[in-house]
Write an enzyme that holds these catalytic residues in place. Structure first.
Site, PDB file in Angstrom:
ATOM      1  N   GLU A  94      -4.510  28.259   4.352  1.00 27.64           N
ATOM      2  CA  GLU A  94      -5.799  27.805   3.839  1.00 27.64           C
ATOM      3  C   GLU A  94      -5.291  27.744   1.863  1.00 27.64           C
ATOM      4  OE1 GLU A  94      -9.298  30.367   2.512  1.00 27.64           O
ATOM      5  OE2 GLU A  94      -7.822  31.060   4.091  1.00 27.64           O
ATOM      6  N   ASN A 128     -10.938  25.351  -0.043  1.00 29.71           N
ATOM      7  CA  ASN A 128     -12.870  25.980  -0.063  1.00 29.71           C
ATOM      8  C   ASN A 128     -13.178  25.306  -0.952  1.00 29.71           C
ATOM      9  OD1 ASN A 128     -13.201  28.490   1.355  1.00 29.71           O
ATOM     10  ND2 ASN A 128     -10.912  28.750  -0.511  1.00 29.71           N
ATOM     11  N   ASP A 159     -17.178  29.631   6.452  1.00 31.16           N
ATOM     12  CA  ASP A 159     -16.401  30.433   6.002  1.00 31.16           C
ATOM     13  C   ASP A 159     -17.737  31.989   6.077  1.00 31.16           C
ATOM     14  OD1 ASP A 159     -14.032  32.159   5.093  1.00 31.16           O
ATOM     15  OD2 ASP A 159     -13.887  31.248   3.101  1.00 31.16           O
ATOM     16  N   GLU A 180     -11.006  36.662  10.253  1.00 35.23           N
ATOM     17  CA  GLU A 180     -10.360  36.781   8.825  1.00 35.23           C
ATOM     18  C   GLU A 180      -9.626  38.844   8.658  1.00 35.23           C
ATOM     19  OE1 GLU A 180     -12.293  34.113   5.992  1.00 35.23           O
ATOM     20  OE2 GLU A 180     -13.835  34.711   6.660  1.00 35.23           O
TER      21      GLU A 180
END
Length: 404
Positions: free
Chosen positions: A181, A240, A302, A359
Site C-alpha cells: 500500500e 488511495n 477501504d 487492516e
C-alpha cells in the site's frame, strides 16, 4: 521489566481491591510511581496538584460514582492531562467499543486501548507496547504549527515535498508479500516527516487534491517501474483515491496516461476508496470506478464496516478487494462482538468474489483469528510499518532470507 521506568501512572478505580491489584501489576511491569484515585473527580484533584507535570499514563474504569470514566476522559482530552490513556470496564463490551470510537475521533486523546475486567498483566503489557510503536501514530500539532503548515501546502505540492511510503500486505496462508500500500508522507524542511493527519484534511476539498494525488501516483509508479526493471517485481501496489479525485470526470484519463508512461500494467494496481468517498458524489464516482475496472485496474473498498451502507456499496460497485477496518480486527481475538463483525465481513467479501484484507493487525492472536476465519491477507504493524522505498527493499530481502 523496565517498560514504565521513570514514568508516572494514575490508576482510577472505585474498588480498592481492584485498584490495588492494578497498582501491583504496574509496579511489577516496571512503573516506579503509581498514583491512585477512587473516581474521576478525585483523579482531577491528583492531576491538578501536579501542575504542569502531566502523568505518562492514566488507567481508568468507566463505571464510578461522583464522576464516571467518560467524563474523566473528556477532561483528559480537553486539558491534555496525560500522555496516554487506557480504559477498563466490567460492563457491556460495547461500551468499550464506544470509547475506542471516541479515541479515534479525538486527537487530544492518545487512547492506547481498552480492556475488559478482570485485568491481567499481559493485557497491560500488550497495550503499553503500543507506546513504542508510535511511528505512524497521528499527533496533533499546536494551532500555530497547524496554521503554518496550512499556509505551506501549495508550495509543498508545487515543489514535490510529498513522497510515498510503502506498507506490505501479506498472504495469511503463505506469508508471502502480495501487495504494497502506498501512503503519503510530507518531507517538511523544518518539521521532518509528517503524517497525513497534518495535511490531508487541508488538501481535501481544495484545488490541490488532484495535483497532490497525481504526484504521489507518479512517484509510486516510478518506484514500481524501477523494481520491475531490477527483477523485484511485486504482485501489485494499492493507492488511495479521494472523493475529489473520483468526482472529476477527467481524472481517470490522467491515471491511464501515467500508467502508460511508466509501463505499469493495470492489473498491478489497486485503487482504494472508502464508502464515504463514493457517497459524496455517487453517480460520477461510480462512473469513474467502473472505468478504472474496465481498464483492468483492481478496486478495493477501504475501511469496510465503518459506513452506514458499506454492504450496499460493496454489492453495487465492481470491487475486487475488501479491506476490513482495523476497529474490527484489533482485539477481535478476545472480543466476541468484534469477532462477529469480522467474521460476517469476511463472509460477505467472499460471497461477492472479493479478496479480504484485515487492516491494523498488531498481535499474533488477531492474525491467528484472521487465518481461522478464512481472511486472505493481513496488513499492520505486526507485519511491517510504512517505510520509504529503500527501506522496503531491505525489508523484503531480509524477509526472503528467513522464509523457507
Amino acid at each position: 521489566m523496565d517498560m514504565g521506568k521513570n514514568q508516572v501512572v494514575l490508576v482510577v478505580e472505585d474498588s480498592v481491591v481492584q485498584r490495588e491489584s492494578v497498582a501491583v501489576q504496574l509496579q511489577e511491569i516496571g512503573f516506579e510511581t503509581v498514583l491512585q484515585a477512587e473516581n474521576g473527580s478525585a483523579a482531577l484533584e491528583v492531576l491538578n496538584a501536579r501542575g504542569e507535570h502531566i502523568v505518562d499514563l492514566v488507567i481508568t474504569d468507566l463505571d464510578m460514582p461522583v464522576m464516571d470514566g467518560i467524563e474523566l476522559i473528556r477532561h483528559l482530552s480537553e486539558r491534555r492531562l496525560a500522555h496516554s490513556v487506557i480504559v477498563v470496564s466490567a460492563r457491556d463490551p460495547r461500551m468499550l467499543e464506544v470509547v475506542e470510537v471516541i479515541g479515534q475521533q479525538n486527537d487530544g486523546l492518545n487512547l492506547l486501548g481498552t480492556v475488559s475486567k478482570p485485568i491481567h498483566s499481559e493485557d497491560l503489557i500488550a497495550l503499553l507496547g503500543k507506546i513504542c510503536r508510535c511511528d505512524d501514530k497521528p499527533v496533533s500539532a499546536p494551532p500555530a504549527v497547524r496554521l503554518e503548515l496550512a499556509n505551506e501546502l501549495k508550495l509543498a505540492v508545487e515543489t514535490g515535498q510529498f513522497i510515498p511510503y510503502y506498507q506490505p500486505i501479506v498472504s495469511i496462508e503463505t506469508g508471502a508479500v502480495c501487495d504494497i500500500e502506498v501512503l503519503a508522507r510530507w518531507m517538511h524542511p523544518v518539521h521532518g516527516v509528517l503524517l497525513p493527519v497534518h495535511f490531508i484534511p487541508r488538501i481535501e476539498g481544495s484545488p490541490l487534491m488532484i495535483p497532490f494525488t497525481l504526484d504521489i501516483v507518479s512517484k509510486a509508479f516510478t518506484q514500481m517501474a524501477r523494481w520491475n526493471a531490477s527483477g523485484q517485481a511485486l504482485c501489485s501496489i494499492s493507492i488511495n483515491l479521494s472523493a475529489d479525485n473520483l468526482a472529476d470526470a477527467s481524472f481517470c484519463e490522467q491515471l491511464f496516461q501515467l500508467a502508460s508512461e511508466h509501463r505499469i500494467a493495470p492489473e498491478a494496481v489497486v485503487w482504494e476508496v472508502t464508502e464515504t468517498m463514493v457517497m459524496s458524489n455517487l453517480a460520477q464516482c461510480l462512473a469513474n470506478l467502473v472505468r478504472l475496472r474496465l481498464k483492468g485496474f483492481g478496486l478495493a473498498m477501504d475501511d469496510y464496516g465503518v459506513g452506514y451502507s458499506s454492504a450496499q456499496q460493496l454489492s453495487s460497485c465492481p470491487f475486487t478487494r475488501l479491506k476490513i477496518d482495523r476497529v474490527f480486527v484489533d482485539g477481535a481475538s478476545h472480543r466476541t462482538n468484534r469477532r462477529a463483525v469480522l467474521e460476517s465481513s469476511i463472509q460477505m467479501g467472499h460471497r461477492l468474489n472479493a479478496e479480504t484484507i484485515g487492516e491494523g493487525v498488531e498481535t499474533a492472536e488477531d492474525l491467528a483469528l484472521l487465518r481461522e476465519l478464512g481472511c486472505d491477507y493481513a496488513q499492520g504493524f505486526l507485519i511491517a510499518k510504512p517505510m520509504p522505498g529503500a527501506e522496503l527493499e531491505s525489508w523484503l530481502r531480509q524477509r526472503k532470507a528467513i522464509q523457507p
